[in-house]
Design a protein around this motif. Structure first.
Motif, short mmCIF file in Angstrom:
data_model
loop_
_atom_site.label_atom_id
_atom_site.label_comp_id
_atom_site.label_asym_id
_atom_site.label_seq_id
_atom_site.Cartn_x
_atom_site.Cartn_y
_atom_site.Cartn_z
N GLN A 112 17.93 56.16 20.46
CA GLN A 112 17.87 56.97 21.68
C GLN A 112 19.13 56.75 22.51
N PHE A 113 19.81 57.85 22.86
CA PHE A 113 20.95 57.74 23.76
C PHE A 113 21.27 59.12 24.33
N ASN A 114 21.96 59.11 25.45
CA ASN A 114 22.51 60.32 26.06
C ASN A 114 24.02 60.18 26.06
N ALA A 115 24.70 61.27 25.84
CA ALA A 115 26.17 61.24 25.82
C ALA A 115 26.73 62.48 26.48
N PHE A 118 52.43 56.32 22.07
CA PHE A 118 52.11 55.46 23.20
C PHE A 118 50.63 55.63 23.57
N ASP A 119 50.10 54.65 24.30
CA ASP A 119 48.70 54.68 24.77
C ASP A 119 47.72 54.77 23.61
N ARG A 120 48.09 54.22 22.45
CA ARG A 120 47.20 54.28 21.31
C ARG A 120 45.94 53.43 21.52
N GLU A 121 45.98 52.50 22.46
CA GLU A 121 44.79 51.68 22.73
C GLU A 121 43.98 52.20 23.91
N ASP A 122 44.48 53.24 24.53
CA ASP A 122 43.81 53.81 25.71
C ASP A 122 42.81 54.87 25.25
N TRP A 123 41.72 54.43 24.63
CA TRP A 123 40.72 55.38 24.16
C TRP A 123 39.37 54.67 24.05
N GLY A 124 38.36 55.43 23.74
CA GLY A 124 37.01 54.90 23.64
C GLY A 124 36.11 55.50 24.69
N LEU A 125 34.81 55.42 24.48
CA LEU A 125 33.83 55.96 25.42
C LEU A 125 33.26 54.82 26.26
N ASP A 126 32.97 55.13 27.51
CA ASP A 126 32.36 54.12 28.38
C ASP A 126 30.89 53.95 28.01
N LEU A 127 30.49 52.71 27.80
CA LEU A 127 29.12 52.41 27.39
C LEU A 127 28.30 51.94 28.59
N TYR A 128 27.21 52.64 28.84
CA TYR A 128 26.29 52.30 29.90
C TYR A 128 24.93 51.96 29.30
N GLN A 139 30.56 48.33 29.11
CA GLN A 139 31.90 48.16 28.56
C GLN A 139 32.71 49.43 28.76
N ARG A 140 33.89 49.28 29.33
CA ARG A 140 34.80 50.40 29.49
C ARG A 140 35.54 50.63 28.17
N GLN A 141 35.66 51.88 27.77
CA GLN A 141 36.39 52.28 26.56
C GLN A 141 35.93 51.50 25.32
N ASN A 142 34.65 51.59 25.04
CA ASN A 142 34.12 50.97 23.83
C ASN A 142 34.65 51.74 22.61
N GLY A 146 34.52 60.24 27.62
CA GLY A 146 33.16 60.43 28.09
C GLY A 146 32.37 59.15 28.17
N VAL A 147 31.05 59.32 28.24
CA VAL A 147 30.15 58.18 28.41
C VAL A 147 28.99 58.28 27.44
N VAL A 148 28.45 57.12 27.09
CA VAL A 148 27.22 57.01 26.32
C VAL A 148 26.30 56.08 27.08
#
Length: 628
Positions: free
Chosen positions: A262-265, A279-289, A296-299, A312-314
């Motif tokens: 179960q999750f919302n995204a 550049f910014d190759r590590e600046d990615w991922g979804l915020d986990l709530y 965790q920011r940018q999981n 986005g967020v999960v």
């Protein structure tokens, strides 16, 4: 004779608190997240139990700082606590009142989705910043007596019931007053710092959070709202809050999943790529709530890297967290979310691809990242269907075709998707390996980036079609197709077999170890010669990539193929037949070989080639002048 006895574990409370305060959490600011989460739980408990409020004040969380007194207060007008509940919930380490509340609600068959707390230790994080803590609380129960709790976090606390004017000053709910440590007082009494922490960790809690009279969490947790109730403007506002991008997102994906986890995204595809020159190759991922609280920011485990353009967020309630709620105990559920969310994003891209112009915009911005999905074998077909290429059937360099479009135009009985790599469309038009394809009207996909080679090699097939490099295609497979393009007017009849074979041998003697072999070919229509890899499996472009990776600057030994119907080859055969040692044949052989190397990007020193061209022009210009 031995006796058997049972003992209970003993705990040194002061030492246990030291461990909780100094070893459990990695960042001091987490204390505010924990206290605000507890306040939110208190408000939710009041809401869930439908307790009648004794006043009409809105349910909210208030944070007040006093720089002069070096104090910070967090208060709520929620369910509050009696003295017994205060002893049980705060005076008993690892007893979670919220966990007990959830259990009671479950046993009664009621839902309590908003409750955050689970472990009963979050409150003690306050001692990372506090010299002492005072709690004032009054239960929502009618006639409840307010209670004061004080402790310096050294293993003991004092508690007393309030009466008289002290009691009258305490309303329903809980107020936590913190006397800050001297070295932290300035940091945690700064309103901007408090707002930043709230927005980072607790922005999406459902109750208003007021810092020095100003509501901080003004952006709602849209991912928990029904999609049909959300406007385009609300999505835009949320996207801007999340990414600081003032443009509208290119596309939005809002999903609520019940199984297998179960999750919302809520995910967005930006209009502009952040992948500028790597550049910014590590600046990615979804915020986990988890239950609207940031974990965790940018999981980077929630989506594969080739979908890193998604922002986005999960949010989920199923994840088992460690006691500090800073890391996950089990990544299996994260992997399930990743699997489900990847399919959802690919499906959303497939819907976008129904509009060719919209998808072309996506492709121009994000294709470089997306192409790295060639290793996602689980979603191989969905990934391949989303690939786009320029091709020989396109009228412009920015026109795109899909593999499905290519297949729809394939010749009868054609079971190959042909492709060729080159630095530009103009370069590919001059590629001698594509001459036969133009003659037969067979479409060739144009690949411009090195990663395209790896994509095609990894996919290998698509819908029963083999992805085949044009330069490795067998001329016999194409020869049976009817011509759609006339042969060049200057084409000549092929030399006699003996004359041609003698010329091939002479070329091999002249070029020596520079070539693996020299042979006639039927793949050329307008060029006199080309080079092919002797193994018949590796393309020239892939060979160059592999050599670059191995820091190999040597020139590979290739097979030189001559076009027997080209006038130059016919003339050379005649010259060689008249005089096997004619110097012009040697000069022409070296010129053709180095020209072919130049076309494939292997000629590192063009000086000899330029000198030879000038010599040939001098001779030709003399003949031309006399003919005039």
């Amino acid at each position: 004779m031995s006796t058997h006895a049972t003992y209970e574990f003993k705990a040194e409370i002061k030492q246990l608190l030291e461990i909780l305060v100094h070893s459990l959490y990695t960042d001091r600011e987490i204390f505010l997240r924990e206290l605000v989460s507890n306040a939110s739980d208190a408000l939710d408990k009041l809401r869930i139990t439908a307790a009648e409020a004794t006043d009409e004040a809105p349910l909210e969380i208030r944070i007040e700082a006093d720089k002069d007194k070096k104090t910070l207060a967090i208060s709520d007008n929620g369910i509050g606590m009696t003295e017994a509940e205060l002893v049980e919930n705060i005076g008993t380490i690892a007893h979670s009142g919220s966990a007990a509340f959830l259990k009671a609600m479950k046993e009664a068959g009621n839902s309590a989705d908003g409750i955050i707390g689970r472990f009963g230790v979050g409150f003690y994080s306050v001692y990372m910043v506090a010299q002492s803590v005072r709690i004032l609380t009054r239960s929502h129960r009618e006639g409840a007596t307010p209670v004061e709790w004080i402790s310096e976090g050294q293993g003991a606390y004092s508690i007393r019931e309030l009466s008289g004017e002290e009691a009258q000053a305490v309303g329903r709910g809980t107020r936590i007053e913190i006397s800050l440590k001297d070295d932290l007082a300035e940091q945690f009494t700064e309103a901007d710092t408090l707002r930043h922490i709230i927005r980072k960790h607790s922005n999406f809690l459902s109750f208003p959070i007021i810092v020095d009279g100003e509501r901080v969490n003004t952006v709602p947790a849209l991912w928990r709202e029904p999609k049909f109730q959300i406007t385009k403007e609300q999505y835009k506002e949320f996207y801007s809050f999340l990414t600081y991008d003032l443009d509208e997102p290119m596309d939005t994906l809002h999903v609520s999943v019940d199984a297998p986890v179960q999750f919302n995204a809520l995910c967005f595809i930006p209009k502009k790529s952040k992948d500028f020159m790597g550049f910014d190759r590590e600046d990615w991922g979804l915020d986990l709530y988890v239950r609207r609280v940031l974990i965790q920011r940018q999981n980077k485990d929630l989506i594969p890297q080739y979908l890193m353009f998604a922002r986005g967020v999960v949010d989920t309630e199923d994840l088992p967290l460690n006691i500090s709620r800073e890391t996950l105990q089990d990544n299996r559920l994260i992997r399930k979310i990743n699997t489900t969310l990847t399919k959802q994003i690919l499906s959303q891209l497939a819907k976008m691809a129904e509009d060719k112009d919209a998808y072309a915009t996506f492709w121009r911005e994000h294709s470089r990242v997306f192409k790295a999905g060639y290793m996602d074998f689980a979603n191989r077909e969905a990934f391949a269907a989303l690939l786009r290429f320029n091709s020989s059937s396109c009228e412009a360099a920015d026109e795109l075709v899909s593999l499905d479009e290519y297949i729809s135009r394939a010749k009868p009985d054609q079971k190959q998707v042909y492709f060729a790599f080159g630095p530009s469309r103009e370069a590919l038009k001059l590629n001698p390996h594509l001459e036969l394809f133009r003659k037969k009207g067979v479409e060739v996909l144009y690949l411009y980036e090195p990663i395209d080679e790896f994509v095609m090699d990894a996919l290998h097939t698509y819908k029963e079609f083999t992805l085949t490099p044009a330069e490795l295609a067998k001329p016999d497979d194409l020869a049976k197709l009817p011509d759609v393009e006339q042969a060049p007017e200057e084409a000549a009849a092929a030399p006699e077999k003996d004359s041609l074979e003698a010329l091939l041998v002479r070329f091999k003697d002249i070029l020596g170890d520079g070539v693996a072999d020299v042979r006639a070919t039927s793949r050329l229509t307008g060029s006199p010669c080309c080079l092919v890899n002797p193994d018949g499996h590796t393309t020239s472009s892939m060979d160059k990539i592999m050599r670059a990776m191995n820091h190999d600057a040597s020139v590979p030994k290739k097979v030189m193929e001559l076009n027997p119907t080209h006038p130059l080859v016919r003339n050379l055969a005649d010259l060689h037949q008249a005089d096997p040692q004619d110097p012009f044949v040697e000069q022409a052989a070296r010129q053709l070989f180095e020209s072919a190397l130049l076309l494939e990007g292997y000629l590192s020193d063009p000086h000899a080639l330029v000198g030879r061209v000038q010599d040939l022009l001098s001779k030709a210009s003399g003949w031309y002048a006399k003919s005039k």
